[in-house]
Design an enzyme around this catalytic site. Sequence first.
Site, mmCIF file in Angstrom:
data_model
loop_
_atom_site.group_PDB
_atom_site.id
_atom_site.type_symbol
_atom_site.label_atom_id
_atom_site.label_comp_id
_atom_site.label_asym_id
_atom_site.label_seq_id
_atom_site.Cartn_x
_atom_site.Cartn_y
_atom_site.Cartn_z
ATOM 1 N N LYS A 13 0.836 -1.223 0.000
ATOM 2 C CA LYS A 13 0.000 0.000 0.000
ATOM 3 C C LYS A 13 0.863 1.263 0.000
ATOM 4 O O LYS A 13 0.783 2.117 0.882
ATOM 5 C CB LYS A 13 -0.969 0.033 1.180
ATOM 6 C CG LYS A 13 -2.011 -1.074 1.164
ATOM 7 C CD LYS A 13 -3.074 -0.867 2.223
ATOM 8 C CE LYS A 13 -4.110 -1.963 2.260
ATOM 9 N NZ LYS A 13 -3.647 -3.247 2.789
ATOM 10 N N ILE A 32 5.003 10.255 -2.792
ATOM 11 C CA ILE A 32 5.297 10.781 -4.126
ATOM 12 C C ILE A 32 6.146 9.773 -4.916
ATOM 13 O O ILE A 32 6.798 8.902 -4.326
ATOM 14 C CB ILE A 32 6.044 12.138 -4.056
ATOM 15 C CG1 ILE A 32 7.375 11.988 -3.316
ATOM 16 C CG2 ILE A 32 5.169 13.202 -3.401
ATOM 17 C CD1 ILE A 32 8.318 13.172 -3.502
ATOM 18 N N GLY A 33 6.130 9.927 -6.236
ATOM 19 C CA GLY A 33 6.812 8.966 -7.109
ATOM 20 C C GLY A 33 8.251 8.679 -6.724
ATOM 21 O O GLY A 33 8.671 7.523 -6.660
HETATM 22 O O1 S5P Z 1 -9.491 -2.485 1.914
HETATM 23 C C1 S5P Z 1 -8.729 -3.381 2.243
HETATM 24 C C2 S5P Z 1 -7.537 -3.635 1.537
HETATM 25 C C3 S5P Z 1 -6.732 -4.691 1.928
HETATM 26 S S1 S5P Z 1 -5.410 -5.096 0.899
HETATM 27 N N1 S5P Z 1 -9.019 -4.178 3.299
HETATM 28 C C4 S5P Z 1 -8.216 -5.214 3.708
HETATM 29 O O2 S5P Z 1 -8.569 -5.911 4.662
HETATM 30 N N2 S5P Z 1 -7.022 -5.456 3.050
HETATM 31 C C5 S5P Z 1 -6.083 -6.528 3.509
HETATM 32 O O3 S5P Z 1 -6.745 -7.797 3.388
HETATM 33 C C6 S5P Z 1 -5.641 -6.408 4.960
HETATM 34 O O4 S5P Z 1 -4.447 -5.665 5.061
HETATM 35 C C7 S5P Z 1 -5.443 -7.861 5.371
HETATM 36 O O5 S5P Z 1 -4.145 -8.297 5.032
HETATM 37 C C8 S5P Z 1 -6.442 -8.629 4.518
HETATM 38 C C9 S5P Z 1 -7.744 -8.993 5.223
HETATM 39 O O6 S5P Z 1 -7.516 -9.898 6.259
HETATM 40 P P1 S5P Z 1 -8.726 -10.549 7.100
HETATM 41 O O7 S5P Z 1 -8.026 -11.237 8.231
HETATM 42 O O8 S5P Z 1 -9.605 -9.425 7.552
HETATM 43 O O9 S5P Z 1 -9.422 -11.516 6.168
#
Ligand code: S5P
Length: 254
Positions: free
Chosen positions: A89, A93-94
């Site tokens: 995530k 900035i670039g």
């Molecule tokens: O919006 C999001 C984006 C991500 S990448 N919501 C999320 O939960 N995630 C990721 O998905 C989060 O960082 C975690 O690694 C996973 C969800 O895990 P769970 O245990 O809730 O199924």
Amino acid sequence: MKYSERIKHTTNPTAQNLFRLMDEKKTNLSLAVDVTTKSELILLADLVGPEICILKTHIDIVEDYDNDLIIKLQHLSEKHNFLIFEDRKFADIGNTVKHQYQDGVYHIADWAHITNAHTVPGSGIIAGLREVGMPKGRGLLLLAEMSSKGNLATGDYTQESLKMAEEHKDFVIGFITMRKLLDDPGFINMTPGVNLQTGTDNLGQQFKTPDLVIRENESDIIIVGRGIYEADDPITEAQKYRTAGWQAYQRRLL
Ligand code: S5P
């Protein structure tokens, strides 16, 4: 459209590999292996590897991280035929994300087939990551939507994120999203916040079922964390999610 039929709608080699392997292996399940030791991570990747198309990592939560962990993960990725997605995530900035992707302790670009980025900095974040990732054939996901309660990735923010993806289609392979957002079959939609039981945790996570995500919301990949790795028997549980996700996809194709 079948996953394999979508290969020709993208030029990105990682996206092409992913579509191919999903159809060959018959799985649209990704394991979010959010554990904090190397031994647990490797054990789960080996046990659940046969069931998944993607192993999603948060490498910076592993307390005893070392290079050997990466070598073992790469070996397991080949043994079980899954891709590695470092859920970094990026959000700067670039010029900064370029270093975060390439350098530092983790050298993410060297081993993660896929990583992801927030679009809050504007499209320079994609350009920066692309400079590092494209020569290595990597793919980037944009966080167009999130699963957590009250998140701000909605409305115009989501729409602008889609435009940024369309402008960088060689490197952006798809989205973290709750649903299919674009008709372009070259983009892959991945959805976290998936559990066989709907509900919430006590920190804002909101869970949907595999069938709702894949069949009704037309996403492509379910990302499951605690639903699998906290189960007494993660293999059996992963098989349940794999079956649920694949059946939902088969029904969607009808
Ligand atoms: O919006 C999001 C984006 C991500 S990448 N919501 C999320 O939960 N995630 C990721 O998905 C989060 O960082 C975690 O690694 C996973 C969800 O895990 P769970 O245990 O809730 O199924």
